[in-house]
Scaffold this motif. Structure first.
Motif, PDB file in Angstrom:
ATOM      1  N   TYR A   1       0.846  -1.188   0.000  1.00 15.18           N
ATOM      2  CA  TYR A   1       0.000   0.000   0.000  1.00 15.18           C
ATOM      3  C   TYR A   1       0.886   1.245   0.000  1.00 15.18           C
ATOM      4  CZ  TYR A   1       1.248   0.298   4.937  1.00 15.18           C
ATOM      5  OH  TYR A   1       1.949   0.379   6.105  1.00 15.18           O
ATOM      6  N   ARG A   2       0.340   2.325  -0.524  1.00 14.40           N
ATOM      7  CA  ARG A   2       1.052   3.605  -0.490  1.00 14.40           C
ATOM      8  C   ARG A   2       0.617   4.334   0.763  1.00 14.40           C
ATOM      9  NH1 ARG A   2       0.285   8.758  -1.285  1.00 14.40           N
ATOM     10  NH2 ARG A   2      -1.855   8.492  -1.968  1.00 14.40           N
ATOM     11  N   GLU A   3       1.586   4.685   1.580  1.00 14.78           N
ATOM     12  CA  GLU A   3       1.308   5.429   2.813  1.00 14.78           C
ATOM     13  C   GLU A   3       0.901   6.843   2.423  1.00 14.78           C
ATOM     14  OE1 GLU A   3       0.474   6.519   6.275  1.00 14.78           O
ATOM     15  OE2 GLU A   3       1.303   4.503   6.159  1.00 14.78           O
ATOM     16  N   PRO A   4      -0.318   7.285   2.765  1.00 12.67           N
ATOM     17  CA  PRO A   4      -0.781   8.596   2.318  1.00 12.67           C
ATOM     18  C   PRO A   4      -0.018   9.776   2.920  1.00 12.67           C
ATOM     19  CG  PRO A   4      -2.409   7.562   3.736  1.00 12.67           C
ATOM     20  CD  PRO A   4      -1.324   6.554   3.505  1.00 12.67           C
ATOM     21  N   ILE A   5       0.544   9.632   4.091  1.00 10.86           N
ATOM     22  CA  ILE A   5       1.243  10.750   4.728  1.00 10.86           C
ATOM     23  C   ILE A   5       2.583  11.034   4.053  1.00 10.86           C
ATOM     24  CG2 ILE A   5       2.268  11.604   6.887  1.00 10.86           C
ATOM     25  CD1 ILE A   5      -0.792  11.493   6.920  1.00 10.86           C
ATOM     26  N   ASP A   6       3.401   9.994   3.880  1.00 11.84           N
ATOM     27  CA  ASP A   6       4.732  10.238   3.298  1.00 11.84           C
ATOM     28  C   ASP A   6       4.850   9.797   1.839  1.00 11.84           C
ATOM     29  OD1 ASP A   6       4.956   7.469   3.490  1.00 11.84           O
ATOM     30  OD2 ASP A   6       6.380   7.512   5.145  1.00 11.84           O
TER      31      ASP A   6
END
Length: 111
Positions: free
Chosen positions: A37-42
Motif C-alpha cells: 500500500y502507499r502510505e498517504p502521509i509520506d
C-alpha cells in the motif's frame, strides 16, 4: 434463498507464493504472503506480510526482534526486515519502496 460465499483470508493479498529468504548469507526456501500500500502521509509504498512457519528460519533467527533479509521471488529481489513470530510461528516481514512482486503501474492494469 441466500447463498453464502466462503471468504478467503488471502483475498486481499498482492503476492502469495514461493520465496527465498537470504538471512545472514543462508538461503531459506519458504512461502510468503504480502500486501502493499502507499502510505498517504509520506507517499512511500510499503509492503508487509507473513512467512509460513519454517523451522530452519526459526533456528536462524532465534530471539532476534528485527533482522535484515533479502526476499527473492520469481519477480525480483528486495531487502526487507523480518520481525517477531505470531502465535502460529509465522514471522512478520516488511519492506518499503519497490516490492518483490508485481505492482500495477499503468491505469489499464488497475481496473
Amino acid at each position: 434463498m441466500n447463498s453464502v460465499v466462503p471468504h478467503s483470508p488471502h483475498e486481499g493479498s498482492d503476492y502469495l507464493g514461493p520465496a527465498t529468504l537470504v538471512v545472514n548469507g543462508t538461503e531459506i526456501v519458504t512461502r510468503i504472503e504480502l500486501r502493499g500500500y502507499r502510505e498517504p502521509i509520506d507517499g512511500i509504498f510499503r509492503w508487509i506480510g507473513r512467512i509460513d512457519p519454517n523451522p530452519e528460519l526459526t533456528a536462524l533467527l532465534g530471539d532476534e526482534p528485527r533482522t535484515k533479509v533479502v526476499v527473492r521471488t520469481t519477480h525480483s529481489a528486495r531487502e526487507a526486515f523480518v520481525g517477531d513470530p505470531d502465535p502460529w510461528h509465522r514471522y512478520r516481514i516488511m519492506g518499503k519502496s519497490t516490492p518483490p512482486f508485481h505492482v500495477a503501474t499503468e491505469l489499464s492494469e488497475v481496473e
